[in-house]
Motif scaffolding. Structure first.
Motif, short mmCIF file in Angstrom:
data_model
loop_
_atom_site.label_atom_id
_atom_site.label_comp_id
_atom_site.label_asym_id
_atom_site.label_seq_id
_atom_site.Cartn_x
_atom_site.Cartn_y
_atom_site.Cartn_z
N VAL A 298 24.40 73.83 19.50
CA VAL A 298 23.13 74.31 18.97
C VAL A 298 21.97 73.53 19.57
O VAL A 298 20.94 74.10 19.96
N LYS A 299 22.13 72.22 19.66
CA LYS A 299 21.08 71.37 20.21
C LYS A 299 20.75 71.76 21.65
O LYS A 299 19.58 71.82 22.04
N LYS A 300 21.77 72.06 22.43
CA LYS A 300 21.56 72.47 23.83
C LYS A 300 20.84 73.81 23.90
O LYS A 300 19.99 74.03 24.78
N TYR A 301 21.17 74.70 22.97
CA TYR A 301 20.48 75.99 22.94
C TYR A 301 19.01 75.81 22.58
O TYR A 301 18.13 76.46 23.15
N GLU A 302 18.73 74.94 21.63
CA GLU A 302 17.34 74.67 21.26
C GLU A 302 16.59 74.11 22.46
O GLU A 302 15.45 74.52 22.74
N GLN A 303 17.20 73.19 23.18
CA GLN A 303 16.57 72.57 24.34
C GLN A 303 16.32 73.59 25.45
O GLN A 303 15.36 73.47 26.21
N LEU A 304 17.19 74.60 25.51
CA LEU A 304 17.04 75.64 26.53
C LEU A 304 15.69 76.35 26.41
O LEU A 304 15.10 76.75 27.41
N PHE A 305 15.19 76.46 25.18
CA PHE A 305 13.94 77.17 24.94
C PHE A 305 12.73 76.23 24.87
O PHE A 305 11.62 76.69 24.60
N GLN A 306 12.93 74.96 25.10
CA GLN A 306 11.85 73.99 24.91
C GLN A 306 11.37 73.35 26.21
O GLN A 306 11.11 72.15 26.27
N ALA A 307 11.19 74.13 27.26
CA ALA A 307 10.70 73.60 28.53
C ALA A 307 9.24 73.17 28.38
O ALA A 307 8.44 73.83 27.71
N SER A 308 8.88 72.07 29.01
CA SER A 308 7.51 71.55 28.95
C SER A 308 6.56 72.42 29.77
O SER A 308 6.87 72.77 30.92
N VAL A 309 5.40 72.71 29.20
CA VAL A 309 4.42 73.56 29.88
C VAL A 309 3.70 72.77 30.97
O VAL A 309 3.75 71.54 31.03
N SER A 310 3.00 73.49 31.85
CA SER A 310 2.26 72.85 32.95
C SER A 310 1.10 72.02 32.40
O SER A 310 0.71 72.14 31.23
N ALA A 311 0.50 71.19 33.27
CA ALA A 311 -0.51 70.22 32.86
C ALA A 311 -1.68 70.85 32.11
O ALA A 311 -2.15 70.33 31.10
N TYR A 312 -2.17 71.98 32.60
CA TYR A 312 -3.33 72.62 31.96
C TYR A 312 -3.02 72.95 30.51
O TYR A 312 -3.84 72.71 29.60
N TRP A 313 -1.83 73.51 30.26
CA TRP A 313 -1.49 73.97 28.92
C TRP A 313 -1.06 72.85 27.99
O TRP A 313 -0.86 73.08 26.80
N GLN A 314 -0.95 71.65 28.52
CA GLN A 314 -0.72 70.50 27.66
C GLN A 314 -2.00 70.07 26.97
O GLN A 314 -1.98 69.25 26.04
N LYS A 315 -3.14 70.65 27.39
CA LYS A 315 -4.43 70.29 26.80
C LYS A 315 -5.25 71.51 26.39
O LYS A 315 -6.42 71.38 26.05
N HIS A 316 -4.66 72.68 26.45
CA HIS A 316 -5.40 73.90 26.10
C HIS A 316 -4.52 74.85 25.29
O HIS A 316 -3.29 74.88 25.45
N TYR A 317 -5.19 75.64 24.43
CA TYR A 317 -4.54 76.73 23.71
C TYR A 317 -4.94 78.07 24.29
O TYR A 317 -4.22 79.05 24.18
#
Length: 426
Positions: A298-317
């Motif tokens: 289950v943990k691996k499946y959760e991680q599958l969907f949790q990729a880090s967004v690009s730099a711009y979207w780390q500071k914008h909505y």
């Protein structure tokens, strides 16, 4: 009264068989009731009867009134020539096959215990969201548990069939099917339709060709979604330039921006944020379907969907709207939602397609290990004393409600059957 009551009566033989005879006074003996048919054609197949001194093997058709035979045009349909008995509540006419021969008829209205009919009508006329609420406490726990397990399996089969329809529509391409299902899941109900339209408007072969380049992938998704028309900062303008080139290259037609819903949503759930998360996921996992099959816990499946967004979207909505603290990836609850609504249906569909039960068991194990929040459907059963302890329980409750309780399909439910069976003096 509906025909399902008579289906139930015939299937379980809950009627008085004393001096049983057809309306033509021929002695009747039921040797085998037949198998209930959910497809087109007569209601029960492979029945076996003795009418007079002759044994007949064929089908049984059930109606409230004999005249329904004509109303449904069965006298013109050769599938009904195999009917050896017409079971009705009341006889109001003679019925014939296509060749003009008469169909034997059994009338039930004077053979069914009225208390059984009263119990049925109490269920049918109940004002409760769960029709059997008044009877629920008296039903054995094992009956309720087994029915909920059945509802869960049926819901998985239903979800799997939805995925298989997508699979067939895309020419039997599992990666494209996974892409479509993934985008639909990223809509999280509020924007589900918009994300599904995005999946249909953006050919997967185009996405696949540019998955190695995150900027191009973002340009395709945001541009096709209609968010780049008024680009006024460097990052957005860069995406616009990329999309303009790709749009002309692949002859793409962007969606109208107004179809996206931002109203009454937390910024972390904005469709712009979801698109950034989607781009990161597709970039990180170019063979997403293969990853779904091979992922284990289950943990691996959760991680599958949790990729880090690009730099711009780390500071914008949204484009041009910055925030000091923005989540870099999808939250755990959202990732679990995608496991339930993307991974599980795809695994169920693949199990049906390949005949490999291991994938269905994997899907069910995922649901049993995930905790899903209570919803309006599970709360209906919680009020009756039943508590879901996992996402499997939630999905079972949802399946039971939508397939049986809401349409008042009590005669096809094990709980409803038990209530009917417990009616005195059957």
């Amino acid at each position: 009264m509906k025909e399902d009551f008579l289906h139930y009566i015939w299937q379980h033989q809950y009627f008085d068989k004393t001096a049983l005879a057809t309306t033509e006074d021929e002695p009747l003996q039921v040797l085998r009731v037949g198998f209930y048919n959910t497809d087109a054609g007569p209601d029960f197949r492979e029945a076996m009867l003795r009418v007079g001194k002759v044994e007949w093997s064929g089908s049984v058709e059930v109606h409230l009134s004999a005249s329904d035979w004509h109303r449904h045009q069965h006298q013109l349909d050769q599938k009904y020539d195999q009917v050896v008995l017409h079971v009705v509540w009341q006889v109001d006419t003679q019925v014939l096959r296509t060749d003009g021969t008469e169909v034997p008829v059994l009338e039930l209205r004077n053979r069914v215990d009225l208390r059984l009919l009263q119990t049925y009508e109490r269920l049918q006329q109940s004002k409760n969201e769960i029709p059997c609420a008044a009877f629920w406490p008296g039903v054995p726990e094992i009956t309720k548990t087994l029915m909920l397990e059945r509802a869960l399996v049926e819901r998985l089969e239903e979800k799997g069939e939805e995925v298989l329809q997508v699979y067939r529509s895309y020419g039997n391409d599992w990666e494209q099917t996974a892409f479509h299902t993934l985008l639909r899941g990223f809509g999280f109900k509020i924007n589900q339709q918009a994300f599904e339209q995005l999946a249909k408007s953006l050919p997967f072969h185009v996405v696949r060709r540019h998955q190695h380049n995150l900027l191009q992938l973002e340009a395709l998704l945001f541009g096709q979604a209609g968010f780049l028309a008024d680009a006024d900062e460097e990052y957005a303008q860069q995406l616009q330039r990329e999309y303009t080139f790709l749009r002309h290259k692949y002859k793409l037609e962007p969606l109208p921006r107004h179809q996206w819903n931002f109203l009454r949503m937390r910024p972390a759930n904005f469709p712009t944020v979801r698109l950034a998360q989607l781009a990161a996921l597709l970039h990180l996992h170019p063979s997403f379907f293969a990853r779904l099959l091979e992922t284990g816990t289950v943990k691996k499946y959760e991680q599958l969907f949790q990729a880090s967004v690009s730099a711009y979207w780390q500071k914008h909505y949204m484009f041009g709207r910055g925030q000091k603290a923005v989540a870099k990836g999808m939250g755990k609850s959202s990732a679990q939602n995608l496991v339930i609504n993307v991974a599980v249906p795809i695994l169920a569909a693949y199990a049906v397609h390949t005949g490999e039960r291991a994938y269905l068991e994997k899907a069910m194990n995922l649901l049993e290990q995930l905790k899903e929040e209570s919803n309006k459907y599970t709360r209906l059963y919680e009020e009756l004393g039943w508590q879901a302890t996992s996402a499997a329980g939630n999905q079972a409750a949802l399946g039971l409600y939508k397939r049986y309780c809401h349409p008042v399909n009590c005669m096809r439910c094990a709980v409803g059957n038990k209530i009917m069976k417990n009616t005195p003096a059957l």
